[in-house]
Design a protein around this motif. Structure first.
Motif, PDB file in Angstrom:
ATOM      1  N   ARG A   1      -9.105  25.405  37.401  1.00 44.05           N
ATOM      2  CA  ARG A   1      -9.674  23.927  37.653  1.00 44.05           C
ATOM      3  C   ARG A   1      -8.802  22.885  37.702  1.00 44.05           C
ATOM      4  O   ARG A   1      -7.729  23.042  37.440  1.00 44.05           O
TER       5      ARG A   1
ATOM      6  N   HIS B   1       6.581  23.695  55.675  1.00 46.24           N
ATOM      7  CA  HIS B   1       5.404  23.999  56.276  1.00 46.24           C
ATOM      8  C   HIS B   1       5.337  24.229  57.583  1.00 46.24           C
ATOM      9  O   HIS B   1       4.786  25.365  58.346  1.00 46.24           O
ATOM     10  N   ASP B   2       5.766  23.444  58.491  1.00 45.76           N
ATOM     11  CA  ASP B   2       5.840  23.465  60.052  1.00 45.76           C
ATOM     12  C   ASP B   2       6.991  24.505  60.587  1.00 45.76           C
ATOM     13  O   ASP B   2       6.752  25.283  61.455  1.00 45.76           O
TER      14      ASP B   2
ATOM     15  N   LEU C   1      13.076  27.607  45.556  1.00 45.95           N
ATOM     16  CA  LEU C   1      13.773  27.322  46.726  1.00 45.95           C
ATOM     17  C   LEU C   1      12.855  26.802  47.859  1.00 45.95           C
ATOM     18  O   LEU C   1      13.113  26.011  48.652  1.00 45.95           O
ATOM     19  N   LEU C   2      11.729  27.475  47.985  1.00 44.91           N
ATOM     20  CA  LEU C   2      10.511  27.063  49.004  1.00 44.91           C
ATOM     21  C   LEU C   2      10.188  25.424  48.751  1.00 44.91           C
ATOM     22  O   LEU C   2      10.026  24.804  49.591  1.00 44.91           O
ATOM     23  N   ARG C   3       9.850  25.514  47.390  1.00 45.41           N
ATOM     24  CA  ARG C   3       9.647  24.079  47.214  1.00 45.41           C
ATOM     25  C   ARG C   3      10.540  22.993  47.191  1.00 45.41           C
ATOM     26  O   ARG C   3      10.408  21.654  47.322  1.00 45.41           O
TER      27      ARG C   3
ATOM     28  N   MET D   1       3.043  17.113  41.714  1.00 46.96           N
ATOM     29  CA  MET D   1       3.561  17.754  42.733  1.00 46.96           C
ATOM     30  C   MET D   1       3.503  16.761  44.041  1.00 46.96           C
ATOM     31  O   MET D   1       4.197  17.023  45.076  1.00 46.96           O
ATOM     32  N   VAL D   2       2.665  15.662  43.986  1.00 52.83           N
ATOM     33  CA  VAL D   2       2.883  14.753  44.885  1.00 52.83           C
ATOM     34  C   VAL D   2       3.737  13.669  44.707  1.00 52.83           C
ATOM     35  O   VAL D   2       3.810  12.886  43.656  1.00 52.83           O
TER      36      VAL D   2
ATOM     37  N   MET E   1      -5.451  21.662  45.022  1.00 55.36           N
ATOM     38  CA  MET E   1      -5.481  22.952  44.609  1.00 55.36           C
ATOM     39  C   MET E   1      -5.337  24.122  45.538  1.00 55.36           C
ATOM     40  O   MET E   1      -4.634  25.197  45.474  1.00 55.36           O
TER      41      MET E   1
ATOM     42  N   ARG F   1       9.454  19.253  52.824  1.00 59.04           N
ATOM     43  CA  ARG F   1       7.977  19.710  53.042  1.00 59.04           C
ATOM     44  C   ARG F   1       7.619  20.120  54.413  1.00 59.04           C
ATOM     45  O   ARG F   1       7.038  21.159  54.658  1.00 59.04           O
TER      46      ARG F   1
ATOM     47  N   VAL G   1      -2.774  30.373  38.932  1.00 54.61           N
ATOM     48  CA  VAL G   1      -3.130  29.115  39.518  1.00 54.61           C
ATOM     49  C   VAL G   1      -4.287  28.650  38.709  1.00 54.61           C
ATOM     50  O   VAL G   1      -5.167  29.291  38.137  1.00 54.61           O
ATOM     51  N   PRO G   2      -4.112  27.491  38.186  1.00 53.72           N
ATOM     52  CA  PRO G   2      -5.066  26.821  37.375  1.00 53.72           C
ATOM     53  C   PRO G   2      -6.671  26.917  37.960  1.00 53.72           C
ATOM     54  O   PRO G   2      -6.273  26.513  39.065  1.00 53.72           O
TER      55      PRO G   2
ATOM     56  N   LEU H   1       9.705  30.621  45.010  1.00 54.80           N
ATOM     57  CA  LEU H   1       9.068  29.320  45.154  1.00 54.80           C
ATOM     58  C   LEU H   1       9.923  28.202  44.804  1.00 54.80           C
ATOM     59  O   LEU H   1       9.836  27.228  45.493  1.00 54.80           O
TER      60      LEU H   1
ATOM     61  N   ILE I   1      -0.841  18.351  38.589  1.00 52.32           N
ATOM     62  CA  ILE I   1      -1.106  18.403  40.067  1.00 52.32           C
ATOM     63  C   ILE I   1      -0.469  17.065  40.747  1.00 52.32           C
ATOM     64  O   ILE I   1       0.357  17.066  41.680  1.00 52.32           O
TER      65      ILE I   1
ATOM     66  N   ARG J   1       2.824  29.764  66.066  1.00 50.76           N
ATOM     67  CA  ARG J   1       1.719  28.883  65.939  1.00 50.76           C
ATOM     68  C   ARG J   1       0.511  29.114  66.713  1.00 50.76           C
ATOM     69  O   ARG J   1      -0.622  28.462  66.320  1.00 50.76           O
TER      70      ARG J   1
ATOM     71  N   MET K   1      -0.679  17.219  46.372  1.00 46.22           N
ATOM     72  CA  MET K   1      -0.833  18.282  46.798  1.00 46.22           C
ATOM     73  C   MET K   1      -2.141  18.861  46.281  1.00 46.22           C
ATOM     74  O   MET K   1      -2.408  19.027  44.962  1.00 46.22           O
TER      75      MET K   1
END
Lengths: 188, 774
Positions: free
Chosen positions: B291, B112-113, B102-104, B300-301, A3, B108, B288-289, B100, B297, A184, A1
């Motif tokens: 840099r 998102h969609d 619950l959303l996360r 998260m993937v 930034m 995905r 939010v970081p 956040l 990060i 959308r 993901m």
């Protein structure tokens, strides 16, 4: 993901924090039986012999559907709840109706079968509509007493009618999907 | 502990639906929190997890504990329950900053969609902004609290379970709103400065005090239900009411006053600004970081879930003899079924051959298909004779070219569905035993004389049923990293190597898509020298939307045989269930007598030919032709027919699951006494004497009906979604896609209505001990 995605997620979440959190929690609450109702209504309370006997049933009893019938037995002198009584329930059908062989002539009510373990409970299925007469007989230490009351048994809701929340689900989800697609396609 | 106290503390009411709701919420939160905790441990410390879980636990305590059992008898118990719902659960949940996580925690794609467009809708944002305004929040809680304590409203809730739900929901909902401006859960923004919070809380306490005073000092019982309730523990109705008032007053006030004091102390501290607050996790801008931080990060993937990476199970599945062990287990079961079928009692409800295959095996394999994948083929005992056949040293040939399609399987499946009903196979243990023997023999013959897994790929009706339904399974054997395969020159997954054979159904993994023809044998996994093949999670149904060129299959949009197979399986789900309900059996009996026949065979044959052959052909043909002509689509009719036929698979699978689960849940204890009896017959008495009372263990009819309907709902929705996506792919314009989609959607909806109608009819309890209809 990336930034950017994290930043976007936080931005979107912050802007919708209230609605989202409430939706999530309320959806949890409105789940059909998350918030269940309490026991039943008092059908009769009588002082008989050394006992105070109270009969509870659900507010509405429907034909052919199980109904939880519960009895509380208390000592008349002290009001203490009695835990070692033997409670039998018997039922007299309304005029013109008969009890089938597998029916309700007499049932033993026990504390195991009741959600509230101070009560003696049992499940009964009433095969016909009308005013049934119910009699709770209590025995304890050589002493007996009984209390009677009328139980109005009504027509059950049709099976299809009872399914409406499940049947409403597809149209509801489809409506949300249509809205999703509309949103959308909407210009930003 | 006295018996009375013991009885009180054991008065829990465990509601599975409540438990499920709370567990799902907890798991979603945990899933999201773990990721966020790794990225911003300061923003999502462990105490937030504890607070959210604590909120759920208190909710459980309020609803399922003895408090609920006694709330109809004692107003004071009822008041404690309300106090938990009003003042303990909401703050704890909001301290968990649930948004956040619950959303996360959601999948995905769905977040998102599915939710994305709603989240970016300005009207919804405005609504949220308005809802969380302190004035609205305060008034909402105040109105709810006052209105529900009016005797008429309180009595209504006590006498109606539905209104009681509304009462509890409004308490919880409005108090979540009330606590919002106080706790300001991350990442919300406050409307008012911090100094307003103590005033907000004190105003609420004043209202609460007024209400409590009425309850505490009233000289008559306000709620008649409690006046009529039996008196417990030496209380009177009035003293119980006064106690309820005190509970609401003292702990209820503390809940408002303690945070008011905390806020005031903070405000009076010299370092604090009276402007908008900057508190830990409340109302601050997200950190939010600035840099890139590759470590967090990367966390998260997420790689897709891979069953083969699960510690013990994954190792077992990849082990050389893992599959053999599963097959051996099912082989033992098959031998037991054959033996009992041939030599045991010829009453289906008391024979392993009458119950295990038709009630248990069918239901469990369909559940496995919908929740995991093609697990039956993975453990299929019929494949064992193949190994035996190969040791005969025969020279196997290629499967005849003319038969390299699914048409033979389509015919065999139709034959089986018809024979099951026409000859009552479920009621013939000896017939069932011979079918299983025949299956072993056929598998042996085909695979002894022909190369590869010709039996699985072209003949086996059970395999075809599983292949088709596994197209919507959530697990798929697939390549982990496509780049690794790009550099592979040996293609061991297909060709095999010295130690391990490759795919016997000729699926080349880099070009394999979906589960069609995949037996989950995992030979490819064991053969791959790069350890690049997994059993990964996929979104169910997506495989039906895509139309790639598939290894060994080509494009499914050009495979009329696969489409016909799917249609037969889908329509057979409804036909098989319909043939068991009273109106249809009555109609068939009437038809038999009108035709003047002694046997019902012609009527049943006519019914099956109409339902499995004519109806799908006419319905799908008409729907596709109508849609194509209305949309003026350029896509060939055959392609549309094939793709829309496959889109019906979710609905068919749901109907199969609903039907089979009905039989399983209506007598799930049957197998035990039958197993005891069968074991006793061969002198193995360790299992004890048959306990036939277990046969009556069943889920109640209404719960099964709801479960069936929910399954069919899910099937219909997935089918419609897949169909819509196919229509959009074929015709880019929305209106034209709608015209193409509408006639086919009507077919799907008609099937759904037929399914619901079947569920509402009395159904024969075939092979079950009770023998009646339900």
């Amino acid at each position: 993901m990336s930034m950017n995605r994290i930043t976007k997620l936080l931005k979107t979440a912050r802007e919708n924090a209230a609605v989202l959190s409430l939706t999530i929690v309320l959806a949890m609450i409105f789940c059909p039986s998350v918030v269940k109702a309490d026991g039943g209504v008092v059908r009769a309370t009588e002082t008989q012999g050394p006992f105070i006997i109270t009969i509870f049933t659900p507010p509405e009893i429907s034909r052919d559907l199980p109904a939880e019938v519960a009895v509380m037995v208390q000592r008349r002198a002290t009001g203490e709840v009695m835990m070692d009584a033997a409670v039998d329930l018997s039922f007299i059908p309304p005029a013109g109706a008969t009890i089938q062989s597998n029916g309700l002539s007499a049932i033993r009510a026990t504390r195991d079968r009741s959600a509230n373990k101070l009560l003696y409970g049992s499940s009964a299925v009433f095969p016909s509509v009308g005013d049934w007469q119910m009699r709770a007989s209590v025995r304890q230490g050589g002493e007996n007493a009984s209390v009677s009351c009328l139980l109005p048994v009504g027509m059950p809701a049709r099976r299809l009618a009872g399914l409406w929340p499940c049947l409403a689900l597809p149209p509801f989800v489809i409506a949300l999907f249509v809205m999703n697609q509309w949103l959308r396609r909407r210009p930003a | 502990m006295s018996p009375t106290a013991q009885a009180i503390f054991s008065s829990w009411s465990i509601d599975p639906k409540l438990a499920l709701g709370l567990i799902v919420s907890a798991l979603l939160y945990l899933r999201g929190w773990r990721v966020l905790h790794r990225i911003t441990p300061r923003r999502f410390p462990v105490w937030r997890l504890g607070a959210f879980f604590g909120g759920l636990a208190v909710l459980w305590l309020a609803i399922a504990s003895p408090l609920d059992a006694f709330s109809g008898l004692l107003l004071s118990a009822h008041m404690v329950q309300h106090l938990l719902l009003l003042s303990v659960v909401p703050p704890l949940i909001l301290f968990g900053a649930p948004l956040l996580p619950l959303l996360r925690g959601l999948p995905r794609t769905f977040a998102h969609d599915g939710l994305g467009p709603f989240l970016s809708w300005p009207r919804l944002r405005r609504l949220g902004h308005w809802l969380t305004h302190p004035v609205v929040c305060w008034l909402a809680m105040a109105v709810s609290l006052c209105a529900w304590h009016v005797p008429a409203a309180f009595e209504l809730a006590l006498h109606s379970p539905a209104w009681h739900r509304v009462e509890h929901a409004s308490f919880l909902g409005t108090s979540l709103l009330f606590w919002w401006p106080v706790i300001r859960p991350f990442p919300s923004r406050p409307h008012w400065p911090l100094w307003t919070v103590p005033i907000y809380l004190l105003a609420a306490d004043l209202l609460n005090t007024a209400l409590c005073a009425i309850l505490t000092f009233s000289e008559h019982v306000l709620y008649p239900t409690y006046a009529a309730a039996p008196r417990l523990f030496g209380t009177t109705a009035l003293s119980d009411q006064a106690a309820a008032g005190v509970i609401m007053w003292v702990p209820g006030s503390l809940v408002f006053l303690v945070p008011a004091i905390v806020y005031t102390t903070r405000l009076l501290s010299p370092s604090h600004s009276l402007a908008y607050p900057v508190t830990t996790g409340a109302g601050t801008a997200p950190s939010v970081p600035s840099r890139a931080r590759p470590g967090p990060i990367a966390a998260m993937v997420r790689a897709p879930f891979d069953l083969l990476n699960v510690p013990v199970l994954g190792r077992f599945l990849r082990a050389r003899y893992g599959r053999r062990a599963l097959q051996a287990m099912l082989l033992v079961v098959a031998i037991a079924v054959i033996a009992d079928g041939l030599f045991g009692p010829q009453t289906s409800s008391s024979n392993l051959a009458g119950v295990l295959p038709w009630t248990y095996w069918r239901a469990l394999t369909v559940v496995a298909l919908l929740t995991a994948g093609n697990l039956f083929c993975m453990a299929c005992p019929f494949m064992l004779p193949r190994e035996l056949g190969r040791r005969l040293g025969l020279e196997p040939r290629a499967w005849p070219r003319a038969l390299r399609s699914k048409w033979l399987a389509v015919g065999l499946l139709m034959l089986f569905f018809w024979a099951y009903e026409a000859f009552g196979l479920w009621d013939k243990p000896v017939g069932t035993a011979w079918i299983i023997i025949g299956y072993f023999f056929a598998a042996f013959l085909v695979d002894a004389f022909f190369r590869g897994a010709s039996f699985c790929k072209y003949v086996c009706p059970i395999g075809q049923f599983h292949f088709v339904n596994s197209l919507i399974s959530p697990l798929e054997v697939k390549v982990r990293e496509p780049d690794v395969c790009a550099g592979c020159t040996t293609h061991d997954c297909l060709r095999g190597n010295d130690e391990q054979r490759g795919c016997e159904t000729s699926l080349y993994l880099p070009r394999k898509a979906g589960n069609m023809d995949c037996t989950f044998c995992l030979d490819c996994v064991k053969a791959c020298p790069h350890d690049n093949i997994g059993l990964q999670v996929v979104v169910p149904g997506t495989d039906l939307i895509r139309n790639p060129r598939r290894s060994s299959l080509g494009r499914l949009s050009r495979r009329t045989d696969v489409a016909a197979l799917a249609l037969v399986i889908v329509f057979a789900a409804f036909t098989g269930a319909a043939a068991m309900v009273s109106p249809v059996t009555g109609w068939l009996a009437g038809l038999t007598s009108r035709l003047g026949m002694a046997s019902p065979l012609p009527a049943i044959s006519l019914f099956f030919v109409t339902a499995l052959l004519l109806t799908p052909a006419i319905a799908m043909g008409t729907a596709v032709l109508l849609g194509r002509s209305a949309a003026q689509a350029a896509t060939p009719t055959r392609e549309l027919l094939c793709r829309f036929s496959l889109a019906l698979i979710p609905l068919g699978a749901a109907m199969w699951a609903a039907h089979f689960l009905f039989h399983l849940l209506a007598g799930y204890g049957s197998a035990v006494p039958i197993l005891q009896q069968a074991a006793g017959t061969v002198g193995f008495h360790l299992l004890g004497r048959p306990d036939w009372a277990l046969s009556s263990l069943r889920l109640d009819a209404n719960t099964i009906l709801v479960l069936q309907t929910l399954l069919l709902d899910a099937g219909l929705l997935l089918t419609l979604y897949v169909g819509w996506r196919i229509a959009r792919e074929c015709v880019p314009r929305v209106r034209a896609a709608l015209r193409l989609f509408a006639p086919w959607a009507c077919v799907a909806i008609i099937l759904y209505v037929v399914g619901i109608w079947i569920f509402l009819q009395p159904m024969q309890m075939r092979g079950m001990m009770m023998g009646a209809s339900m």
